[in-house]
Write a protein that holds these residues in place. Sequence first.
Motif, PDB file in Angstrom:
ATOM      1  N   THR A 140       0.859  -1.182   0.000  1.00 52.48           N
ATOM      2  CA  THR A 140       0.000   0.000   0.000  1.00 52.48           C
ATOM      3  C   THR A 140       0.894   1.230   0.000  1.00 52.48           C
ATOM      4  O   THR A 140       1.684   1.428   0.929  1.00 52.48           O
ATOM      5  CB  THR A 140      -0.915   0.030   1.241  1.00 52.48           C
ATOM      6  OG1 THR A 140      -1.763  -1.111   1.229  1.00 52.48           O
ATOM      7  CG2 THR A 140      -1.766   1.301   1.252  1.00 52.48           C
ATOM      8  N   LEU A 142       1.317   5.219   0.217  1.00 51.99           N
ATOM      9  CA  LEU A 142       0.692   6.467   0.638  1.00 51.99           C
ATOM     10  C   LEU A 142       1.332   7.576  -0.191  1.00 51.99           C
ATOM     11  O   LEU A 142       2.544   7.790  -0.114  1.00 51.99           O
ATOM     12  CB  LEU A 142       0.918   6.715   2.129  1.00 51.99           C
ATOM     13  CG  LEU A 142       0.182   7.908   2.753  1.00 51.99           C
ATOM     14  CD1 LEU A 142      -1.336   7.736   2.631  1.00 51.99           C
ATOM     15  CD2 LEU A 142       0.579   8.079   4.221  1.00 51.99           C
ATOM     16  N   PHE A 153       2.472  10.492   7.481  1.00 51.51           N
ATOM     17  CA  PHE A 153       1.052  10.310   7.757  1.00 51.51           C
ATOM     18  C   PHE A 153       0.541  11.383   8.711  1.00 51.51           C
ATOM     19  O   PHE A 153      -0.572  11.901   8.558  1.00 51.51           O
ATOM     20  CB  PHE A 153       0.800   8.920   8.349  1.00 51.51           C
ATOM     21  CG  PHE A 153      -0.655   8.568   8.469  1.00 51.51           C
ATOM     22  CD1 PHE A 153      -1.301   7.868   7.462  1.00 51.51           C
ATOM     23  CD2 PHE A 153      -1.398   8.955   9.586  1.00 51.51           C
ATOM     24  CE1 PHE A 153      -2.650   7.553   7.562  1.00 51.51           C
ATOM     25  CE2 PHE A 153      -2.744   8.641   9.691  1.00 51.51           C
ATOM     26  CZ  PHE A 153      -3.371   7.947   8.682  1.00 51.51           C
ATOM     27  N   ILE A 161      -8.269  13.496   1.779  1.00 45.36           N
ATOM     28  CA  ILE A 161      -7.729  12.239   1.268  1.00 45.36           C
ATOM     29  C   ILE A 161      -8.713  11.573   0.305  1.00 45.36           C
ATOM     30  O   ILE A 161      -9.928  11.661   0.484  1.00 45.36           O
ATOM     31  CB  ILE A 161      -7.382  11.273   2.423  1.00 45.36           C
ATOM     32  CG1 ILE A 161      -6.599  10.057   1.900  1.00 45.36           C
ATOM     33  CG2 ILE A 161      -8.633  10.837   3.178  1.00 45.36           C
ATOM     34  CD1 ILE A 161      -5.945   9.232   3.001  1.00 45.36           C
ATOM     35  N   PHE A 163     -10.058   8.087  -1.134  1.00 45.63           N
ATOM     36  CA  PHE A 163     -10.118   6.651  -0.916  1.00 45.63           C
ATOM     37  C   PHE A 163     -10.621   5.979  -2.193  1.00 45.63           C
ATOM     38  O   PHE A 163     -11.372   6.571  -2.965  1.00 45.63           O
ATOM     39  CB  PHE A 163     -11.066   6.309   0.231  1.00 45.63           C
ATOM     40  CG  PHE A 163     -10.555   6.710   1.588  1.00 45.63           C
ATOM     41  CD1 PHE A 163      -9.293   6.325   2.009  1.00 45.63           C
ATOM     42  CD2 PHE A 163     -11.338   7.468   2.448  1.00 45.63           C
ATOM     43  CE1 PHE A 163      -8.820   6.684   3.263  1.00 45.63           C
ATOM     44  CE2 PHE A 163     -10.884   7.831   3.701  1.00 45.63           C
ATOM     45  CZ  PHE A 163      -9.611   7.446   4.111  1.00 45.63           C
ATOM     46  N   LYS A 172      -8.539   1.867   1.612  1.00 46.94           N
ATOM     47  CA  LYS A 172      -9.351   2.368   2.731  1.00 46.94           C
ATOM     48  C   LYS A 172      -9.071   1.649   4.054  1.00 46.94           C
ATOM     49  O   LYS A 172      -8.803   2.284   5.068  1.00 46.94           O
ATOM     50  CB  LYS A 172     -10.843   2.245   2.402  1.00 46.94           C
ATOM     51  CG  LYS A 172     -11.812   2.693   3.503  1.00 46.94           C
ATOM     52  CD  LYS A 172     -11.711   4.156   3.814  1.00 46.94           C
ATOM     53  CE  LYS A 172     -12.934   4.711   4.551  1.00 46.94           C
ATOM     54  NZ  LYS A 172     -13.241   4.012   5.798  1.00 46.94           N
ATOM     55  N   ILE A 175      -5.916   2.467   6.108  1.00 47.32           N
ATOM     56  CA  ILE A 175      -5.998   3.778   6.764  1.00 47.32           C
ATOM     57  C   ILE A 175      -6.906   3.697   7.991  1.00 47.32           C
ATOM     58  O   ILE A 175      -6.602   4.262   9.050  1.00 47.32           O
ATOM     59  CB  ILE A 175      -6.517   4.853   5.790  1.00 47.32           C
ATOM     60  CG1 ILE A 175      -5.612   4.936   4.553  1.00 47.32           C
ATOM     61  CG2 ILE A 175      -6.612   6.203   6.480  1.00 47.32           C
ATOM     62  CD1 ILE A 175      -4.180   5.308   4.842  1.00 47.32           C
ATOM     63  N   ASP A 176      -8.032   2.999   7.870  1.00 45.99           N
ATOM     64  CA  ASP A 176      -8.921   2.801   9.020  1.00 45.99           C
ATOM     65  C   ASP A 176      -8.168   2.172  10.187  1.00 45.99           C
ATOM     66  O   ASP A 176      -8.342   2.568  11.350  1.00 45.99           O
ATOM     67  CB  ASP A 176     -10.096   1.885   8.637  1.00 45.99           C
ATOM     68  CG  ASP A 176     -11.141   2.588   7.788  1.00 45.99           C
ATOM     69  OD1 ASP A 176     -11.166   3.833   7.785  1.00 45.99           O
ATOM     70  OD2 ASP A 176     -11.929   1.889   7.142  1.00 45.99           O
ATOM     71  N   VAL A 186     -11.709   8.346  10.393  1.00 44.00           N
ATOM     72  CA  VAL A 186     -11.486   9.181   9.212  1.00 44.00           C
ATOM     73  C   VAL A 186     -12.272  10.489   9.309  1.00 44.00           C
ATOM     74  O   VAL A 186     -11.804  11.547   8.870  1.00 44.00           O
ATOM     75  CB  VAL A 186     -11.866   8.432   7.904  1.00 44.00           C
ATOM     76  CG1 VAL A 186     -10.931   7.271   7.664  1.00 44.00           C
ATOM     77  CG2 VAL A 186     -13.311   7.959   7.930  1.00 44.00           C
ATOM     78  N   TYR A 193     -12.939  13.621   2.952  1.00 39.42           N
ATOM     79  CA  TYR A 193     -12.526  12.443   2.187  1.00 39.42           C
ATOM     80  C   TYR A 193     -13.598  12.118   1.159  1.00 39.42           C
ATOM     81  O   TYR A 193     -14.759  12.482   1.317  1.00 39.42           O
ATOM     82  CB  TYR A 193     -12.265  11.232   3.097  1.00 39.42           C
ATOM     83  CG  TYR A 193     -13.484  10.670   3.782  1.00 39.42           C
ATOM     84  CD1 TYR A 193     -14.258   9.685   3.178  1.00 39.42           C
ATOM     85  CD2 TYR A 193     -13.858  11.131   5.040  1.00 39.42           C
ATOM     86  CE1 TYR A 193     -15.380   9.165   3.805  1.00 39.42           C
ATOM     87  CE2 TYR A 193     -14.980  10.615   5.683  1.00 39.42           C
ATOM     88  CZ  TYR A 193     -15.736   9.639   5.064  1.00 39.42           C
ATOM     89  OH  TYR A 193     -16.848   9.125   5.688  1.00 39.42           O
ATOM     90  N   SER A 215      -4.177   6.503  -0.608  1.00 38.09           N
ATOM     91  CA  SER A 215      -3.485   5.233  -0.392  1.00 38.09           C
ATOM     92  C   SER A 215      -3.877   4.315  -1.543  1.00 38.09           C
ATOM     93  O   SER A 215      -5.066   4.116  -1.786  1.00 38.09           O
ATOM     94  CB  SER A 215      -3.869   4.615   0.955  1.00 38.09           C
ATOM     95  OG  SER A 215      -5.260   4.424   1.055  1.00 38.09           O
ATOM     96  N   LEU A 241       2.940   1.241   3.252  1.00 44.11           N
ATOM     97  CA  LEU A 241       2.171   0.666   4.347  1.00 44.11           C
ATOM     98  C   LEU A 241       2.061  -0.852   4.185  1.00 44.11           C
ATOM     99  O   LEU A 241       2.893  -1.467   3.545  1.00 44.11           O
ATOM    100  CB  LEU A 241       0.794   1.340   4.409  1.00 44.11           C
ATOM    101  CG  LEU A 241       0.834   2.873   4.524  1.00 44.11           C
ATOM    102  CD1 LEU A 241      -0.585   3.449   4.504  1.00 44.11           C
ATOM    103  CD2 LEU A 241       1.568   3.317   5.777  1.00 44.11           C
TER     104      LEU A 241
END
Length: 306
Positions: A140, A142, A153, A161, A163, A172, A175-176, A186, A193, A215, A241
Amino acid sequence: MKLFKNFYLIFISMTLIFVSMLCGGCDKSEGNIDFSELQENSTINSIPEKTPLRIAFASVISPIDTRKSYHVLIDELSRQLDQPVVLIQKKTYEELNVLLANGEADIAFLSTGAYISYKGAYPIELLAMIKTNDTIFYDTYLITAKDSDIESFDDLYHKTIAFTDPASFSGKLVIDNILSSKNTTVEEYFYRYFYTYNHDKSILAVANHLADAASVDSQVYDYTLKKNPDIIKQIKIIDVLEKAPSGPIVIRKDIDKETKAKIQNILFNIHTVKNVKEALNKVMIDQFVVPNPELYENLKQKYKIK
C-alpha cells in the motif's frame, strides 16, 4: 344476361377448386417459411441451451480497459468449457458482494478487502489468486503531490484524502486500521474524504491536487508508471504501508467439485493462450495460481472480521 351470370358463377367455382388443390400441401414441411411470423416461443428457438456461467467484477483500474480484457478471458473460458459465460460489471466492491450474497453470480473477481469482509448468505470459496510481476502480494503506497509539503502520515491531519472504495484494503481499510490505533476515525482525522472507485483515479486526484493524499495499490502505481509516466512525475510516495495478498477469484461453494476443478484447470493454464495473455497483462495479471486461504484468514483475524 342470365347465361352470362351462370357462366360467371361456374368460373368462380372452378377457380376456388383450383386454388384449394394448390394449397392441399400447405401443412407439409416443404416450401417457403415466413420468418416474420415466428413468435418468441417458436419451436425453432426451443432447443435448450447450457446454463450460462455468471462472472462478476468491479474494476481496480479503468472500467473500460478492464472489461475489454475480461471479455477476451471469458470468451476463451467459454470455448474451453463449451458453456456460455456472462460478464457482469459493477462499480463498487459492495455491489459485487451483494451480487454474490444474493446468488446472482457464480464467480467473482474480488478485491482483498471485499473478500475478507464478505458475509453473504451464499457461501463462497477461493478459486484462484492473481500473480503479477512474479508475486501474489502488493504493498500500500501512501502518496501525495510532488510539490506538497506533506512528508508523513501525521502531516495529513485535517487534510483531504482520496479513498478507492469503502471495502478496498489498500484504498481504505489500511488507513482505518492506522487511525484506529490512534483512537480516531477518518471523520475526525481528515478535513474531508471522498471515493474514486478506481486506484488510478485516486492517483489522478492527487496529481491534479483534488486530494492532498491517497493510499493506493502498489501494482496500480507501477501500472500507471508504465502507461502514464507523466502523471507519476507529479506524485511522490511518502510511506509504504501494509503488504497484502492479491485480490482473489472466488466461486460459489454450492457449485459441484467437478465443474470447479475444470474451471480451475483452465484458469491455471489460460495465460498460455497468446491473445488471453496479452489481454490479461493489460490489467496487471500475469497468470492465475493456486490460492492460499491462510493468507486471507490472517488478515481477517488482524482486522477482526469474522
